[in-house]
Design an enzyme around this catalytic site. Structure first.
Site, PDB file in Angstrom:
ATOM      1  N   ASP A   6      56.914  18.759 -58.584  1.00 43.34           N
ATOM      2  CA  ASP A   6      56.727  17.412 -59.461  1.00 43.34           C
ATOM      3  C   ASP A   6      55.363  17.764 -60.380  1.00 43.34           C
ATOM      4  O   ASP A   6      54.666  18.748 -60.083  1.00 43.34           O
ATOM      5  CB  ASP A   6      56.379  16.237 -58.563  1.00 43.34           C
ATOM      6  CG  ASP A   6      55.536  16.506 -57.333  1.00 43.34           C
ATOM      7  OD1 ASP A   6      55.095  17.198 -57.411  1.00 43.34           O
ATOM      8  OD2 ASP A   6      55.824  15.779 -56.181  1.00 43.34           O
ATOM      9  N   ASN A  36      55.518   6.743 -47.131  1.00 45.41           N
ATOM     10  CA  ASN A  36      56.589   5.835 -47.138  1.00 45.41           C
ATOM     11  C   ASN A  36      58.105   6.684 -46.938  1.00 45.41           C
ATOM     12  O   ASN A  36      58.856   6.257 -47.387  1.00 45.41           O
ATOM     13  CB  ASN A  36      56.695   5.197 -48.471  1.00 45.41           C
ATOM     14  CG  ASN A  36      56.627   6.147 -49.695  1.00 45.41           C
ATOM     15  OD1 ASN A  36      56.732   7.375 -49.185  1.00 45.41           O
ATOM     16  ND2 ASN A  36      56.538   5.566 -50.785  1.00 45.41           N
ATOM     17  N   HIS A  48      58.608   9.502 -48.636  1.00 47.03           N
ATOM     18  CA  HIS A  48      58.965  10.315 -49.871  1.00 47.03           C
ATOM     19  C   HIS A  48      58.873  11.623 -49.857  1.00 47.03           C
ATOM     20  O   HIS A  48      58.056  12.187 -49.045  1.00 47.03           O
ATOM     21  CB  HIS A  48      58.319   9.743 -51.240  1.00 47.03           C
ATOM     22  CG  HIS A  48      57.003  10.392 -51.340  1.00 47.03           C
ATOM     23  ND1 HIS A  48      55.886   9.420 -51.912  1.00 47.03           N
ATOM     24  CD2 HIS A  48      56.102  11.281 -51.058  1.00 47.03           C
ATOM     25  CE1 HIS A  48      54.836  10.029 -52.042  1.00 47.03           C
ATOM     26  NE2 HIS A  48      54.905  11.115 -51.542  1.00 47.03           N
ATOM     27  N   GLU A  88      60.828   8.546 -54.123  1.00 48.86           N
ATOM     28  CA  GLU A  88      60.236   7.295 -53.443  1.00 48.86           C
ATOM     29  C   GLU A  88      61.453   6.534 -52.907  1.00 48.86           C
ATOM     30  O   GLU A  88      62.613   6.710 -53.204  1.00 48.86           O
ATOM     31  CB  GLU A  88      59.712   6.355 -54.522  1.00 48.86           C
ATOM     32  CG  GLU A  88      58.601   6.817 -55.543  1.00 48.86           C
ATOM     33  CD  GLU A  88      57.369   7.006 -54.390  1.00 48.86           C
ATOM     34  OE1 GLU A  88      57.420   7.187 -53.108  1.00 48.86           O
ATOM     35  OE2 GLU A  88      56.097   6.997 -55.129  1.00 48.86           O
TER      36      GLU A  88
END
Ligand code: F6R
Length: 261
Positions: A67, A139, A141, A146
């Site tokens: 990313d 979380n 990801h 996400e």
């Protein structure tokens, strides 16, 4: 999923570095998928040590990072291109022309969508990713996919969640602009890698690790998509493994493997 539990974060880094180096040594034209964040930094340091000691060469290696932040130039100190140069590329014999991150400097949506498609094409043209290194967000990801990301997603624009922005604040100085958008490989892009190696260290990752390994396959925990990958290896330290119900079983499985030649 293969779950390897090691005592310390340093052992996790050594394990990951050995696997990256093995891939680079074995293949004539290795293609690695790389990650940023705190977790892989010590892995990269171990890789640098091996390359500088003449134990491996990255001359023929191509890399694709997961990313890149949208809207900052790749020379910006907060860009992931800058991160990769600082923590890895500048210290090994890789040709920078063979290192790829999504082109995300533009704020023009059409351009970004084209760049995302170009990234997918470049991965295909390189023959696909031999080994994809991953971290995991608190979380759940992977990349910047996400919670609620499509499990069939490909490289695209993603808005970062509030919890990710909060978790990554530590990398930014007070008042410094922190991007909220990224171009990220999709979950399906990641699943197409031939091997996946996910690293998790520290107690903050324990709940996400539990959800990824022992929870349901769900877009609410994007890393759970790795349950669908035939060659996913998770390397954890004791803190990150702390909430796993079947921890003893995973340790037992690894012991059994060692009996095979
Ligand atoms: C990094 C990335 C993220 C991180 C994750 C964990 O390129 O895509 O998914 O791997 O946020 O980050 P750290 O290692 O900083 O806890």
């Amino acid at each position: 999923m293969r779950v390897i539990i090691l005592d310390t974060a340093n052992q996790v880094a050594q394990y990951a570095a050995d696997l990256l180096l093995e891939t680079v040594r074995k293949k004539s034209r290795p293609v690695l998928g790389l990650a940023t964040g705190s977790t892989p930094i010590s892995t990269y340091q171990q890789v640098i040590n091996a390359v500088q000691a003449g134990q491996a060469s990255f001359k023929n290696t191509t890399t694709f990072n997961l990313d890149e932040y949208i809207g900052i130039d790749d020379t910006h100190p907060q860009s992931y291109r800058h991160f990769m140069k600082h923590y890895l590329f500048n210290h090994i014999d890789i040709d920078l022309a063979n290192t790829h991150l999504p082109m995300a400097a533009s704020l023009d949506e059409t351009r970004l969508v084209e760049n995302a498609q170009d990234y997918e094409n470049a991965i295909q043209e390189a023959g696909g990713i031999d080994l994809q290194l991953l971290g995991i967000g608190e979380n759940g990801h992977i990349g910047f996919n996400e919670p609620t990301s499509s499990l069939r997603s490909r490289t695209r624009i993603k808005s970062l969640s509030e919890s990710t922005i909060e978790a990554n604040k530590r990398f930014f100085a007070d008042g410094e602009y922190q991007p909220h958008l990224a171009l990220t490989m999709g979950i399906e892009t990641i699943l197409e890698s031939k091997h996946v190696l996910l690293l998790a260290t520290g107690h903050k990752k324990a709940a996400a690790v539990k959800a990824m390994v022992e929870g349901p396959l769900t877009a609410m925990c994007p890393a759970s998509a790795l349950q669908q990958h035939a060659k996913a290896c998770l390397v954890l330290d004791q803190d990150a493994a702390a909430q796993l119900s079947l921890k003893d079983y995973y340790v037992w499985c690894e012991k059994q493997r060692q009996e095979l030649t």
